[in-house]
Design a protein around this motif. Structure first.
Motif, PDB file in Angstrom:
ATOM      1  N   MET A  10       0.846  -1.185   0.000  1.00 14.87           N
ATOM      2  CA  MET A  10       0.000   0.000   0.000  1.00 14.87           C
ATOM      3  C   MET A  10       0.886   1.242   0.000  1.00 14.87           C
ATOM      4  N   THR A  11       0.634   2.179  -0.918  1.00 14.49           N
ATOM      5  CA  THR A  11       1.450   3.376  -1.033  1.00 14.49           C
ATOM      6  C   THR A  11       1.143   4.356   0.082  1.00 14.49           C
ATOM      7  N   SER A  12       2.184   4.865   0.741  1.00 17.11           N
ATOM      8  CA  SER A  12       2.006   5.865   1.787  1.00 17.11           C
ATOM      9  C   SER A  12       1.484   7.154   1.169  1.00 17.11           C
ATOM     10  N   PRO A  13       0.617   7.906   1.878  1.00 22.24           N
ATOM     11  CA  PRO A  13       0.101   9.162   1.325  1.00 22.24           C
ATOM     12  C   PRO A  13       1.135  10.285   1.326  1.00 22.24           C
ATOM     13  N   SER A  14       2.296  10.074   1.921  1.00 20.40           N
ATOM     14  CA  SER A  14       3.300  11.128   2.028  1.00 20.40           C
ATOM     15  C   SER A  14       4.620  10.692   1.405  1.00 20.40           C
ATOM     16  N   LEU A  15       5.368  11.667   0.930  1.00 24.49           N
ATOM     17  CA  LEU A  15       6.697  11.407   0.416  1.00 24.49           C
ATOM     18  C   LEU A  15       7.560  12.624   0.694  1.00 24.49           C
ATOM     19  N   THR A  16       8.864  12.415   0.658  1.00 27.51           N
ATOM     20  CA  THR A  16       9.830  13.501   0.823  1.00 27.51           C
ATOM     21  C   THR A  16      10.700  13.553  -0.409  1.00 27.51           C
ATOM     22  N   VAL A  17      10.794  14.745  -1.009  1.00 27.80           N
ATOM     23  CA  VAL A  17      11.587  14.944  -2.211  1.00 27.80           C
ATOM     24  C   VAL A  17      12.808  15.780  -1.847  1.00 27.80           C
ATOM     25  N   GLU A  18      13.990  15.235  -2.112  1.00 30.18           N
ATOM     26  CA  GLU A  18      15.218  15.986  -1.862  1.00 30.18           C
ATOM     27  C   GLU A  18      15.446  16.958  -3.021  1.00 30.18           C
ATOM     28  N   THR A  19      15.655  18.231  -2.713  1.00 36.26           N
ATOM     29  CA  THR A  19      15.829  19.256  -3.738  1.00 36.26           C
ATOM     30  C   THR A  19      17.031  20.134  -3.396  1.00 36.26           C
ATOM     31  N   PRO A  20      17.524  20.937  -4.348  1.00 32.65           N
ATOM     32  CA  PRO A  20      18.646  21.848  -4.062  1.00 32.65           C
ATOM     33  C   PRO A  20      18.335  22.857  -2.965  1.00 32.65           C
ATOM     34  N   ALA A  21      17.047  23.095  -2.677  1.00 35.88           N
ATOM     35  CA  ALA A  21      16.670  24.044  -1.628  1.00 35.88           C
ATOM     36  C   ALA A  21      16.413  23.346  -0.303  1.00 35.88           C
ATOM     37  N   GLY A  22      16.546  22.024  -0.281  1.00 35.57           N
ATOM     38  CA  GLY A  22      16.256  21.259   0.921  1.00 35.57           C
ATOM     39  C   GLY A  22      15.108  20.299   0.683  1.00 35.57           C
ATOM     40  N   PRO A  23      14.793  19.452   1.671  1.00 32.80           N
ATOM     41  CA  PRO A  23      13.716  18.476   1.489  1.00 32.80           C
ATOM     42  C   PRO A  23      12.342  19.133   1.424  1.00 32.80           C
ATOM     43  N   VAL A  24      11.499  18.603   0.537  1.00 29.68           N
ATOM     44  CA  VAL A  24      10.115  19.050   0.416  1.00 29.68           C
ATOM     45  C   VAL A  24       9.212  17.877   0.759  1.00 29.68           C
ATOM     46  N   ARG A  25       8.302  18.098   1.707  1.00 31.92           N
ATOM     47  CA  ARG A  25       7.337  17.055   2.079  1.00 31.92           C
ATOM     48  C   ARG A  25       6.054  17.271   1.266  1.00 31.92           C
ATOM     49  N   ALA A  26       5.550  16.196   0.696  1.00 29.70           N
ATOM     50  CA  ALA A  26       4.303  16.247  -0.067  1.00 29.70           C
ATOM     51  C   ALA A  26       3.345  15.209   0.484  1.00 29.70           C
ATOM     52  N   THR A  27       2.169  15.662   0.878  1.00 23.96           N
ATOM     53  CA  THR A  27       1.167  14.777   1.477  1.00 23.96           C
ATOM     54  C   THR A  27      -0.077  14.760   0.599  1.00 23.96           C
ATOM     55  N   ALA A  28      -0.476  13.564   0.175  1.00 29.29           N
ATOM     56  CA  ALA A  28      -1.632  13.416  -0.709  1.00 29.29           C
ATOM     57  C   ALA A  28      -2.924  13.523   0.088  1.00 29.29           C
ATOM     58  N   GLY A  29      -3.851  14.342  -0.414  1.00 28.64           N
ATOM     59  CA  GLY A  29      -5.175  14.428   0.189  1.00 28.64           C
ATOM     60  C   GLY A  29      -6.081  13.351  -0.370  1.00 28.64           C
ATOM     61  N   PRO A  30      -7.355  13.334   0.046  1.00 30.96           N
ATOM     62  CA  PRO A  30      -8.315  12.349  -0.483  1.00 30.96           C
ATOM     63  C   PRO A  30      -8.415  12.487  -2.006  1.00 30.96           C
ATOM     64  N   ARG A  31      -8.412  11.347  -2.690  1.00 29.09           N
ATOM     65  CA  ARG A  31      -8.424  11.387  -4.148  1.00 29.09           C
ATOM     66  C   ARG A  31      -9.785  11.797  -4.689  1.00 29.09           C
ATOM     67  N   ASP A  32      -9.747  12.712  -5.649  1.00 32.43           N
ATOM     68  CA  ASP A  32     -10.927  13.015  -6.449  1.00 32.43           C
ATOM     69  C   ASP A  32     -11.036  11.906  -7.494  1.00 32.43           C
ATOM     70  N   ALA A  33     -12.084  11.950  -8.326  1.00 28.65           N
ATOM     71  CA  ALA A  33     -12.258  10.893  -9.324  1.00 28.65           C
ATOM     72  C   ALA A  33     -11.035  10.744 -10.219  1.00 28.65           C
ATOM     73  N   ASP A  34     -10.475  11.877 -10.671  1.00 27.77           N
ATOM     74  CA  ASP A  34      -9.405  11.803 -11.657  1.00 27.77           C
ATOM     75  C   ASP A  34      -8.122  12.481 -11.206  1.00 27.77           C
ATOM     76  N   ALA A  35      -7.960  12.782  -9.936  1.00 30.02           N
ATOM     77  CA  ALA A  35      -6.787  13.540  -9.521  1.00 30.02           C
ATOM     78  C   ALA A  35      -6.452  13.337  -8.056  1.00 30.02           C
ATOM     79  N   VAL A  36      -5.194  13.629  -7.745  1.00 30.34           N
ATOM     80  CA  VAL A  36      -4.704  13.637  -6.372  1.00 30.34           C
ATOM     81  C   VAL A  36      -4.024  14.986  -6.158  1.00 30.34           C
TER      82      VAL A  36
END
Length: 275
Positions: A1-27
């Motif tokens: 099962m995919t976690s709703p959150s991920l961390t992206v390492e970037t040149p400006a530092g880590p960015v946290r992205a948290t997925a909300g409830p899915r719409d029919a065609d989008a997250v």
């Protein structure tokens, strides 16, 4: 099962992205850490096959940027900046089934391109969110809902495109046919001027006969003969390309209609919940 959150390492530092409830065609992902704002991820067509909904598109902002424009104050920005950015990235598979990306121009709210570092941050976050959605167990449902959303508009465009390219091919074929007598007439005119020059040499006749650069004398008889010589083959080749564009557009439209028939509106596939 995919976690709703991920961390992206970037040149400006880590960015946290948290997925909300899915719409029919989008997250929609809410961003934290080195970035603020949100990213909208939906299904889309393969850039090379508009009848195949196998790709994922991530847009800067909380909405589908190809359908509507997010308010400037809702666009993502670096945590250390007040400048918002819009743009998108499409994640798809190339002919060898390797992941590939296509980036729609990323610009600030003032329509200025970001710095190299900021662009690297934005692209990294867009790609991270797109890859996260690509790995979700409900991706087939997202792609199917996206197909249902975009098919009517794509059919209108592809139908127009097929007709337009057919008309262009017919026009070029007419020009190719007309080029033959035009070339013969140009050659005849050149020889007539050549006979006049032999009978009574004159600088004007010499200019008409000379094959001078277009910038010096664009309408000399020699230049006209040269243009007529290659114009017909060019039109034939261009017409063949237009016919191929029309054939491809028609084939993709037929494929989309066939997909619609296989999935009647009254029996839409049930969409799974957020993984």
């Amino acid at each position: 099962m995919t976690s709703p959150s991920l961390t992206v390492e970037t040149p400006a530092g880590p960015v946290r992205a948290t997925a909300g409830p899915r719409d029919a065609d989008a997250v929609v992902f809410e961003l934290g850490g080195a970035m603020r704002g949100s990213v909208h991820v939906t299904g889309t067509t393969d850039p090379h096959r508009w009848d195949q909904f196998t790709a994922v598109r991530a847009c800067l902002g909380p909405v589908n940027a190809f359908k509507t424009t997010a308010p400037d104050d809702a666009l993502p920005r670096l945590a250390s900046s007040r400048t918002g950015y819009h743009g998108s990235l499409t994640l798809y598979r190339d002919s060898t089934d390797r992941p590939a990306v296509s980036v729609h121009p990323i610009l600030s709210t003032a329509d200025h391109p970001p710095s190299e570092k900021t662009e690297a941050v934005l692209i990294a976050v867009l790609r991270g969110c797109a890859e996260h959605v690509e790995q979700r167990t409900d991706l087939p449902a997202i792609l199917e809902a996206s197909r249902q959303r975009d098919t009517p508009g794509l059919l209108r465009f592809l139908t127009w495109s097929a007709s337009y390219h057919q008309d262009e091919a017919a026009r070029l074929e007419r020009e190719a046919r007309a080029a033959h007598p035009a070339r013969r007439a140009a050659v005849a005119s050149w020889w007539t001027a050549a006979h006049w020059f032999l009978a009574s040499p004159h600088p004007v006749l010499l200019l008409m006969l000379a094959d001078l650069p277009y910038s010096v004398l664009p309408n000399s008889l020699a230049r006209t003969v040269d243009v007529r010589q290659w114009w017909s083959p060019y039109c034939v080749d261009a017409a063949a390309e237009e016919r191929e564009h029309a054939r491809r557009a028609q084939a993709e439209a037929d494929s989309l209609r066939a997909q619609q028939r296989r999935r009647p509106r009254g029996r839409r596939q049930a969409l799974a919940g957020t993984p």
